[in-house]
Design a protein around this motif. Structure first.
Motif, mmCIF file in Angstrom:
data_model
loop_
_atom_site.group_PDB
_atom_site.id
_atom_site.type_symbol
_atom_site.label_atom_id
_atom_site.label_comp_id
_atom_site.label_asym_id
_atom_site.label_seq_id
_atom_site.Cartn_x
_atom_site.Cartn_y
_atom_site.Cartn_z
ATOM 1 N N ILE A 122 11.131 4.278 -3.484
ATOM 2 C CA ILE A 122 10.575 2.959 -4.057
ATOM 3 C C ILE A 122 11.556 2.362 -4.938
ATOM 4 O O ILE A 122 11.883 2.918 -6.022
ATOM 5 N N ASP A 123 12.151 1.330 -4.557
ATOM 6 C CA ASP A 123 13.322 0.724 -5.351
ATOM 7 C C ASP A 123 12.847 -0.681 -5.394
ATOM 8 O O ASP A 123 13.535 -1.650 -4.702
ATOM 9 N N VAL A 145 11.844 1.119 -0.081
ATOM 10 C CA VAL A 145 10.648 -0.046 -0.619
ATOM 11 C C VAL A 145 11.010 -0.721 -1.648
ATOM 12 O O VAL A 145 11.312 -0.186 -2.644
ATOM 13 N N GLN A 146 11.268 -2.077 -1.201
ATOM 14 C CA GLN A 146 11.846 -2.986 -2.211
ATOM 15 C C GLN A 146 11.166 -4.333 -2.193
ATOM 16 O O GLN A 146 10.588 -4.803 -1.309
ATOM 17 N N ALA A 147 11.312 -5.212 -3.370
ATOM 18 C CA ALA A 147 10.703 -6.280 -3.508
ATOM 19 C C ALA A 147 11.551 -7.661 -3.600
ATOM 20 O O ALA A 147 11.283 -8.793 -3.930
ATOM 21 N N VAL A 148 12.928 -7.146 -3.272
ATOM 22 C CA VAL A 148 13.933 -8.143 -3.236
ATOM 23 C C VAL A 148 14.691 -8.335 -1.966
ATOM 24 O O VAL A 148 14.542 -7.404 -1.023
ATOM 25 N N ASP A 149 15.330 -9.482 -1.367
ATOM 26 C CA ASP A 149 15.734 -9.508 -0.131
ATOM 27 C C ASP A 149 17.365 -9.140 -0.233
ATOM 28 O O ASP A 149 18.116 -9.643 0.035
ATOM 29 N N VAL A 158 13.782 -1.048 5.938
ATOM 30 C CA VAL A 158 13.230 -1.873 4.436
ATOM 31 C C VAL A 158 11.699 -2.120 4.652
ATOM 32 O O VAL A 158 11.411 -2.840 5.696
ATOM 33 N N LEU A 159 10.923 -1.664 3.798
ATOM 34 C CA LEU A 159 9.669 -2.264 3.654
ATOM 35 C C LEU A 159 9.416 -3.124 2.513
ATOM 36 O O LEU A 159 9.742 -2.659 1.408
ATOM 37 N N ARG A 160 9.371 -4.236 2.833
ATOM 38 C CA ARG A 160 9.396 -5.261 1.974
ATOM 39 C C ARG A 160 8.160 -5.613 1.411
ATOM 40 O O ARG A 160 7.129 -6.169 2.143
ATOM 41 N N LEU A 161 7.929 -5.414 0.105
ATOM 42 C CA LEU A 161 6.324 -6.007 -0.718
ATOM 43 C C LEU A 161 6.801 -6.630 -2.041
ATOM 44 O O LEU A 161 7.649 -6.520 -2.514
ATOM 45 N N GLY A 176 1.707 0.469 3.681
ATOM 46 C CA GLY A 176 2.818 0.050 4.710
ATOM 47 C C GLY A 176 3.384 1.114 5.344
ATOM 48 O O GLY A 176 4.137 1.002 6.364
ATOM 49 N N LEU A 177 3.563 2.313 4.622
ATOM 50 C CA LEU A 177 4.246 3.420 5.490
ATOM 51 C C LEU A 177 3.301 4.081 6.371
ATOM 52 O O LEU A 177 3.823 4.422 7.515
ATOM 53 N N ARG A 178 2.185 3.953 6.396
ATOM 54 C CA ARG A 178 0.976 4.326 7.298
ATOM 55 C C ARG A 178 1.427 3.207 8.580
ATOM 56 O O ARG A 178 1.297 3.812 9.770
#
Length: 274
Positions: A122-123, A145-149, A158-161, A176-178
């Motif tokens: 989670i980053d 898991v990140q919130a930046v592009d 990349v799981l973008r949230l 998201g992971l599920r």
């Protein structure tokens, strides 16, 4: 307290349970072997659906590291082996970026037989360098898991949230992971990450491994944001206690799903090897 014996035949049975071709209720096992099936069986099972477990290794006084951040030998050798067994039984292992940056973990399975789980960091701000050990290609999935592009190396998913105040909602992470096909998840650290999932009501099982040492100062394993004013408000999970040898594990069920998972397999109608 039950002492466990993870003999080779017990571990082979657990891996077969993970594959859905065996159960934990049949066979002639010693009491210590049976205890091993009891603690690991609920995590190996897939017939009850996805499960989220967190594991904390700490000292007698509830510390997970020294003031300088040294956490390498908090758990004894049996506690470390226990952690690697958990990794082998789940689909993915989740850590926060602080743990990834400070501890340089690999999150691989080395102290027992089994496949490496997906490694998930989670980053939110994209701080993890691309050459971090946790992103080394060992054949297992690597997910950020990140919130930046921020672009990542080929092969790293990349799981973008979205993030709020630099933090991503644990429920969005879990959903998201599920959605990426990861059912059984181990929240391995650090303490803030585990607490976030705990307070969001997303943990089915919490295992606290206690090693016989007193550190005296340093970060604590679990520190919730919600302050308990009276003991009647405290978490009181259904708990079983197991002796690993060098460590003791408190195996805590935090919801009905976990309580059902701790029931003997034959009571759930599962008879793959009966």
């Amino acid at each position: 307290m039950d002492s466990i014996d993870v003999s080779s035949r017990v571990w082979d049975r657990l891996l077969a349970i993970r594959k859905g071709v065996a159960c934990a209720c049949c066979g002639s096992f010693s009491p210590a072997e049976r205890a091993a099936l009891q603690i690991y069986g609920p995590i190996a099972r897939r017939d009850l659906g996805p499960i989220t477990i967190a594991q904390v290794g700490q000292s007698l006084d509830g510390r997970i590291a020294t003031v300088s951040g040294d956490a390498r030998d908090v758990s004894g050798p049996d506690g470390l082996a226990h952690l690697h067994r958990l990794r082998a039984l789940v689909d993915g292992v989740v850590i926060g970026v602080r743990t990834a940056l400070h501890d340089n973990p690999r999150l691989t399975v080395r102290l027992c037989n089994g496949h490496n789980p997906a490694r998930i960091v989670i980053d939110p701000r994209g701080r993890l360098p691309d050459d971090a050990p946790v992103l080394t290609n060992c054949g297992a999935r690597r997910i950020i898991v990140q919130a930046v592009d921020r672009p990542r190396p080929t092969g790293v998913e990349v799981l973008r949230l979205n993030a709020e105040d630099g933090r991503v909602d644990p429920r969005q992470i879990l959903d998201g992971l599920r959605g990426m096909g990861l059912g059984h998840l181990l929240i391995e650290g650090g303490g803030l990450t585990i607490t976030g999932f705990l307070e969001a009501g997303l943990l089915d099982l919490l295992q606290v491994s206690v090693a016989p040492l007193i550190i005296g100062s340093g970060p604590q394993g679990l520190t919730t944001q919600t302050q308990v004013q009276s003991l009647s408000q405290a978490y009181r999970p259904q708990t079983r206690i197991f002796g690993l040898g060098s460590d003791i594990v408190f195996d805590c069920a935090l919801g009905a799903h976990a309580v059902a998972a701790q029931e003997p397999v034959h009571r759930q109608g599962h008879s793959a090897a009966c």
